[in-house]
Structure formats: C-alpha cells, structure tokens
Design a protein around this motif. Sequence first.
Motif, short mmCIF file in Angstrom:
data_model
loop_
_atom_site.label_atom_id
_atom_site.label_comp_id
_atom_site.label_asym_id
_atom_site.label_seq_id
_atom_site.Cartn_x
_atom_site.Cartn_y
_atom_site.Cartn_z
N ALA A 172 1.94 -11.30 -5.92
CA ALA A 172 1.68 -10.16 -5.03
C ALA A 172 1.57 -10.65 -3.59
O ALA A 172 0.83 -10.08 -2.79
CB ALA A 172 0.40 -9.44 -5.46
N SER A 173 2.29 -11.71 -3.29
CA SER A 173 2.26 -12.26 -1.94
C SER A 173 2.53 -11.17 -0.90
O SER A 173 1.87 -11.08 0.13
CB SER A 173 3.30 -13.38 -1.80
OG SER A 173 3.00 -14.45 -2.66
N TRP A 174 3.51 -10.32 -1.20
CA TRP A 174 3.87 -9.25 -0.26
C TRP A 174 3.11 -7.96 -0.57
O TRP A 174 2.51 -7.34 0.29
CB TRP A 174 5.37 -9.02 -0.35
CG TRP A 174 5.97 -7.85 0.38
CD1 TRP A 174 6.98 -7.06 -0.08
CD2 TRP A 174 5.65 -7.34 1.69
NE1 TRP A 174 7.30 -6.09 0.84
CE2 TRP A 174 6.50 -6.24 1.94
CE3 TRP A 174 4.71 -7.70 2.66
CZ2 TRP A 174 6.44 -5.50 3.12
CZ3 TRP A 174 4.65 -6.96 3.85
CH2 TRP A 174 5.51 -5.88 4.07
N GLY A 175 3.09 -7.56 -1.84
CA GLY A 175 2.52 -6.26 -2.16
C GLY A 175 1.02 -6.23 -2.38
O GLY A 175 0.43 -5.15 -2.48
N GLY A 176 0.37 -7.40 -2.41
CA GLY A 176 -1.06 -7.44 -2.68
C GLY A 176 -1.90 -6.66 -1.69
O GLY A 176 -2.98 -6.15 -2.04
N SER A 177 -1.43 -6.53 -0.46
CA SER A 177 -2.22 -5.84 0.56
C SER A 177 -2.41 -4.37 0.23
O SER A 177 -3.34 -3.73 0.73
CB SER A 177 -1.55 -5.99 1.93
OG SER A 177 -1.57 -7.35 2.32
N ALA A 178 -1.55 -3.79 -0.63
CA ALA A 178 -1.72 -2.40 -1.03
C ALA A 178 -3.04 -2.20 -1.78
O ALA A 178 -3.54 -1.07 -1.87
CB ALA A 178 -0.56 -1.95 -1.90
#
Length: 501
Positions: free
Chosen positions: A302-308
Amino acid sequence: MSSDSDRECPLDGDPHQQEMVPSKKSAVLVDGVVLNGPTTDAKAGEKFVEEACRLIMEEVVLKATDVSEKVCEWRPPEQLKQLLDLDMRNTGEPHHRLLELCRDVIRYSVKTNHPRFFNQLYAGLDYYSLVARFMTEALNPSVYTYEVSPVFLLVEEAVLKKMIEFIGWKEGDGIFNPGGSVSNMYAMNLARYKYCPDIKEKGLSGLPRLILFTSAECHYSMKKAASFLGIGTENVCFVETDGRGKMIPEELEKQIWQARKEGAAPFLVCATSGTTVLGAFDPLDEIADICERHGLWLHVDASWGGSALMSRKHRKLLRGIHRADSVAWNPHKMLMAGIQCCALLVKDKSDLLKKCYSAKASYLFQQDKFYDVSYDTGDKSIQCSRRPDAFKFWMTWKALGTLGLEERVNRALALSRYLVEEIKKREGFKLLLEPEYANICFWYIPPSLREMEEGPEFWEKLNVQPGLRLISYTCVSAFLSGARARDLTNNQRWPQPLRSG
C-alpha cells in the motif's frame, strides 16, 4: 621561546578557509599530524550556513508557489556538465564560490514543489516536514539505540503505533526504511523466515523451490526483491488481473494449486493497494481468505494507496487490510511527508522482525544498559545507520492533525474527480476508465484520427503516433492539484501531462 607569530599563523588564501595553528610549544605532533590543530574557522562556517539557508529560503521556499518561475532550467547532460563546476580539487574553494555553486544547483534542479511539477506519485512542499528535515540534518542522528537517538526513537514508536491503529490492528510492529521497494523486500524476507526459520543460519541450499504470487500490475520491486533475496524472478507468479487492473482471486487460487502440483512451496502473496499506473486496489478480503486456506503470508503493498486509510470516506478502498500480515505504506506520497518516508508495518508482536534480522552486535546492543533496552530498535533493521524519517511525518501530523491529513487525501481525490469531468468535456481526450483513486488514465487523440472508427487500424495508428502513449496523470497533493485546477478553471492552455508507458 616562541614569538607571537608562532602562536597564530593564518594560512594564505580566502579568509573563510583560514585555519588556526597552535603554537609550536603547545602542539601535539603524531606521524607528522598536529592533533590539537588545525581547526576550521567556526565563525566562518556559521556564516556560510546562515547565507546558504537564506539562499534556500529565497530561491526554493519563497518561489515554491510562483507559477511564473520555471519548473526546471533544463539542459542536456553534456551541456550541464559544462555549466556546473563538478570537479573536486586539492584545495578548498572560497565561500562566495560555494554559494554560487549552491545557486546553480537550485537553478538547474527540478523544483518538485512547483505548482506545475508533475510526477507519478509525489509533489509539493510541506513546510512542517521541511523544518523537520532541517532539524534532523543539523542534528545528524542515527536511529539504532536509545542512548544516541532518544527523541527520534520515541517519535518513530509513536508514529508506527498510530499507523498500525489506522490499519486496524490491535497491536503490531514496524520500522521506517528507505522506500517502498525496501519495505516489500523486508516483507518478502520476513515471510520466508516465518516459513523456514532455519534459512537465517543454513541459507538457501536446503530449501524447496519457494514461490510467491503477486498481481500482474504489481510494482516492479517484487521482481527486484526476489532476485536480491535469491528466490529468483522465475519463482514470482504474476496473477491475471481484471479490466480495472485488480488481481482475480480465482486465478490466484488456481496458480497456488498448480504450484503445489509441480512440487513448489508457496509462501507469500503480495496484494497491491494502489497500483502505479491504474491506481487499482486488489480485493483484500477475498485474497485473505485464500491465504488463510493455504497458510500463506499476506503482504499488502500500500505504498501508494495506504494514505486512503486516513480518510473516513475513502478508506473502504482498503477493506480487509487488517487481515494482512504486513503492509508497506509511504507517507511521502499523498500525505507529502518529505522523501523518503516509508514504513513497513507487521501484525506480529512476537519480535519476528528482530528474530529475522538480529545479528546481536555485542558492542552496540548490550543488554545491561541503564535503561530499557527494548528501545534499541536497530537490531530489527538490515541497516546500522538509519535516518529518523518518521520525524518528518510526525511533525506534519502534529501540525495538521488527523483531520488535516484526512482533508489532504479527500482534496486530492476530489481534484481527481474534477479532472475526469474536464477530460470528458474536451475534444480529443478519451478517458480510459473511471478512476477509483487519484490515477486518471486517458488518451489524447490527434485531429487526424478523431473521425476514424475505433478498431484495430485506429489503435495501431494511435500507437505509432510520435510521442503518443497512454497518459497516466496523478493528482498527488492538494497544493499541487489546487494550482492545476485553477489552470483548468481559467481555461488556460492544456498543460503537458505526465506520460507513462
């Protein structure tokens, strides 16, 4: 007897480079080296730092939001080599020349905080993270033992605990490391160690053919990690994805059974939450069901999507992430903590990280120190020296609060939605699919092809057009995207978008 001139002899050259030499009588000489001298001129050094900081403030920070400034004074490599004085010499250079070099470095570098800088996954300037970086650079800590880095170890512990909470675990472990690619490698190695603890001492020779599974749309770091760890890229099984780029669970299970039939030993499934190009989120609950049935470690990149996860509105994209064994999450992307700021989170609370990576260096990790040595976290890292990257995110979180970080995510995704609607209105632009995250993929159709019916000939002609590829544009930050949204609202010239193959 020594004269006054013996006691203080400035060296020739620029006064900023002058050094003080002790008197002959007081000098301590070993192997031709004066041990109690020379020392650098502290006053001159302080002045240089002050002037360089002023330059950074004027040329980088204050110009960050100025759209009239260039994103980069672009020069081809050979020309830039001529413009920059890159040679290192036997003697130091005067400070006024060093400041000129600093100015040139800024001038010819890409201004990643410029409103019109577009990168796949990061952009913009967070002032609080910047101050945190100034502090850590000045303090120059290394995060491995509490005695040498007390504040930053406590900060890392607090940040990891909060990130674990947002994943949905009651407890866990983790570590900040240099990038999502390294987080994925950590997780792959950890899963292998969990499957076969003997590998730490005995190595690869006695192992069966280990095999792992990941999406066909996964990040390329999975292949790199498999190569680096000796698993081999041929033992990375890429699972078919659907039309939106999501892993198909049924195909995953088929491949697991096929691997077992061939005598291989499956040990890991890596799901992706936010693929690089399409921004796809793999169905984590269904994948977790399969991993539980087959006893496989589930890692979520979730390197990219984890911030959601920070958004109550959008965290549903990662439904089921609490069932993962490990998660990679990069706050330096959408949350804008300065590069690099990347965490590996692990559900296990049995010190698995430390068991896997510990070398028990007795000179550093003594067990009889005058404080609780559980705070000496360096033995669960593959590094020795390690930067206090969590501090950047902590400072930003302290400044904005959880609600501020949530707003940063919500705004970026709202701006993505806005861009989609603008694309639909404009002649010559074709949306590839409705995005579920901040990735917007579209084609630009040149005038010569706009009246042509879509079919094999159309797509062949579109693909051979010079410079035309599928365009993947990502709304990364509120700061960046807000400026771009104003451009669109004001009907300014359509900007050159990011192109990715």
